[in-house]
Design a protein around this motif. Sequence first.
Motif, mmCIF file in Angstrom:
data_model
loop_
_atom_site.group_PDB
_atom_site.id
_atom_site.type_symbol
_atom_site.label_atom_id
_atom_site.label_comp_id
_atom_site.label_asym_id
_atom_site.label_seq_id
_atom_site.Cartn_x
_atom_site.Cartn_y
_atom_site.Cartn_z
ATOM 1 N N ALA A 30 0.643 -1.300 0.200
ATOM 2 C CA ALA A 30 -0.249 -0.123 0.086
ATOM 3 C C ALA A 30 0.529 1.225 -0.050
ATOM 4 N N THR A 31 2.381 1.017 -0.469
ATOM 5 C CA THR A 31 3.207 2.357 0.105
ATOM 6 C C THR A 31 2.585 3.486 -1.045
ATOM 7 N N VAL A 32 2.613 2.785 -2.354
ATOM 8 C CA VAL A 32 2.119 3.709 -3.208
ATOM 9 C C VAL A 32 0.570 4.169 -3.104
ATOM 10 N N PRO A 33 -0.187 4.257 -2.915
ATOM 11 C CA PRO A 33 -1.411 4.764 -2.707
ATOM 12 C C PRO A 33 -1.256 5.598 -1.325
ATOM 13 N N ILE A 34 -0.689 5.325 -0.700
ATOM 14 C CA ILE A 34 -0.655 6.065 0.922
ATOM 15 C C ILE A 34 -0.435 7.003 0.158
ATOM 16 N N VAL A 35 0.801 7.146 -0.331
ATOM 17 C CA VAL A 35 1.961 8.310 -0.540
ATOM 18 C C VAL A 35 0.671 9.333 -1.347
ATOM 19 N N ARG A 36 0.199 8.742 -1.918
ATOM 20 C CA ARG A 36 -0.799 9.799 -3.431
ATOM 21 C C ARG A 36 -1.560 10.435 -2.299
ATOM 22 N N ASP A 37 -2.544 9.457 -1.649
ATOM 23 C CA ASP A 37 -3.580 9.950 -0.517
ATOM 24 C C ASP A 37 -2.694 11.477 0.299
ATOM 25 N N LEU A 38 -2.038 11.019 0.829
ATOM 26 C CA LEU A 38 -1.501 11.963 2.278
ATOM 27 C C LEU A 38 -0.058 13.090 1.669
ATOM 28 N N ASP A 39 0.119 12.523 0.734
ATOM 29 C CA ASP A 39 1.927 13.849 0.489
ATOM 30 C C ASP A 39 1.992 13.560 -0.836
ATOM 31 N N PRO A 40 1.005 13.627 -1.679
ATOM 32 C CA PRO A 40 1.570 12.899 -3.204
ATOM 33 C C PRO A 40 3.290 14.046 -3.511
ATOM 34 N N GLU A 41 2.916 14.965 -3.077
ATOM 35 C CA GLU A 41 4.160 16.477 -3.553
ATOM 36 C C GLU A 41 5.593 15.810 -2.871
ATOM 37 N N GLY A 93 -5.186 4.201 11.446
ATOM 38 C CA GLY A 93 -5.872 4.277 10.409
ATOM 39 C C GLY A 93 -6.129 5.745 10.143
ATOM 40 N N THR A 94 -5.831 6.711 11.149
ATOM 41 C CA THR A 94 -6.267 7.809 11.048
ATOM 42 C C THR A 94 -5.401 9.139 10.774
ATOM 43 N N ALA A 95 -4.354 8.596 10.446
ATOM 44 C CA ALA A 95 -2.837 9.634 10.089
ATOM 45 C C ALA A 95 -3.518 10.112 8.885
ATOM 46 N N GLN A 96 -3.458 11.630 8.927
ATOM 47 C CA GLN A 96 -4.018 12.637 7.832
ATOM 48 C C GLN A 96 -2.653 13.166 7.216
#
Length: 483
Positions: A30-41, A93-96
């Motif tokens: 899930a590393t790539v989706p996590i990066v895209r969701d939380l901090d894409p830059e 699970g709640t991390a922003q």
Amino acid sequence: MTAVQKRLSVLACLVTIVLAILDQNIVSAATVPIVRDLDPEHGLELLPWLITSYALAATAALPLYGKLCDIHGARRVFIAAVGVFLLGSALCGTAQTMGQLIAFRGLQGLGGGGLMSVTMVVIAQLSEPGERAGRGGMAGLIAGLGMVAGPLIGGVLVDSGQWRWIFYVNLPLGLFALAVAGTVMRLPQPGRRHRIDYLGAALVAAAASALLLVAEWGGHRFAWASAPVVGLAIGGTALVGLFLWRQAVAAEPVLPLSLFRNPTLRVALPIQALLGVAMMAAIVYVMVYLQVVRGVTPSGAGRYLIPVAAGIGLSGLLANAMQGRGWPVKGTVLVGTATAALGLGLLSFVHVATPTWYLLVALFLFGAGLGQLLGQLILLSQQAVPAHQLGVTTTAIRFGQSLGSALGSAVFGTVLLRVYLAKAPAGTSMGSGAPTAPDAFVSAIGTVFLCGAGVMAVAFVLALLLRVPAARTAGQALERVPA
């Protein structure tokens, strides 16, 4: 405890092992989706810490958990470890932001470091000597199956767009384990007072953290000869020396050096560490080969590991049945190391167009080897030490495997890079996507598998020296004082 209470408690332990193993492997998908969701830059810059923060916290806490079990009793430490792990899971699970997720993964790792080791202590204390091999073997089988299921489940959740459930799925399972431990589980209490060697615990945590960072960063984030890696290596080595000195002079050390005078542990510890190295070679680099060379999706690559799970399950059940009929444990370890070496040796011949059936057979053989090894060395080690050292012995074995996995990650990553660059055309680099010289990349992957086969061959030679302790009677097993 009644028979029903014992069965419920063993079930809670098996559930906890599932949590421990799944969480070590499920996040990688899930590393790539996590990066895209939380901090894409800027998320890719922090991505290595998503894995490292958990591994650092879990490995650094491992030795302390064993001593805590021997001091406060395994039941209390079990409840505390599961509770911390669940708190970290809920917060993940709640991390922003990526920063929040990395911090919460560290908290989760503090609890996760105790899930497997403390749970194996609990299983040992729940079982009579005649039951311990079967229950410990079942725990090893579930651990192996969870190791394979992690990438598969993670891939499915990623494909459905629900990466947060990678953490939320821990909550119902963990709450069940907590409920059982808090209501029906009763375990032996230590018969004498102990003290904690806080200085020793701090030294081993710092040493493990430094060496793990060397393994994680060396050859990847920094060059092996760079100042950060060399400085960490020197500092980690010095801390290991200080830790060994402290264990020699402390009244009640975290990791008694007397364990290494035990003939069973002297061989079982390095075999378990080598097993950690080989597992890293197989699981991680099979996934790399499938996704990079053959273009398989993460969930599709996870399905290729099903033969590993089948091999683990079938061979583990067969080994337990044979041991019940008098087959020696040493024979199981010898056959397991040889079979795992054979599976990795077959994988070393992969190429760009390797037939699917060949891959499946090689992976099944590797799994069949693992199924005969998982849990066996921990059981032998537990049988070889007195009851008051059960906790530190179990965590010492787990600590060896954890460091072995980190070492395998570093060494095999370096082997992959060096062989690829040596065989690729001049001026070739790894690049950020698919390799520009696929034949050279496959050759490098094959070399990694060959090294893994060599590691298991060394484990086979060590297994020839393994001394199996005499079985204990029920009266010799453990103090039976309810917690």
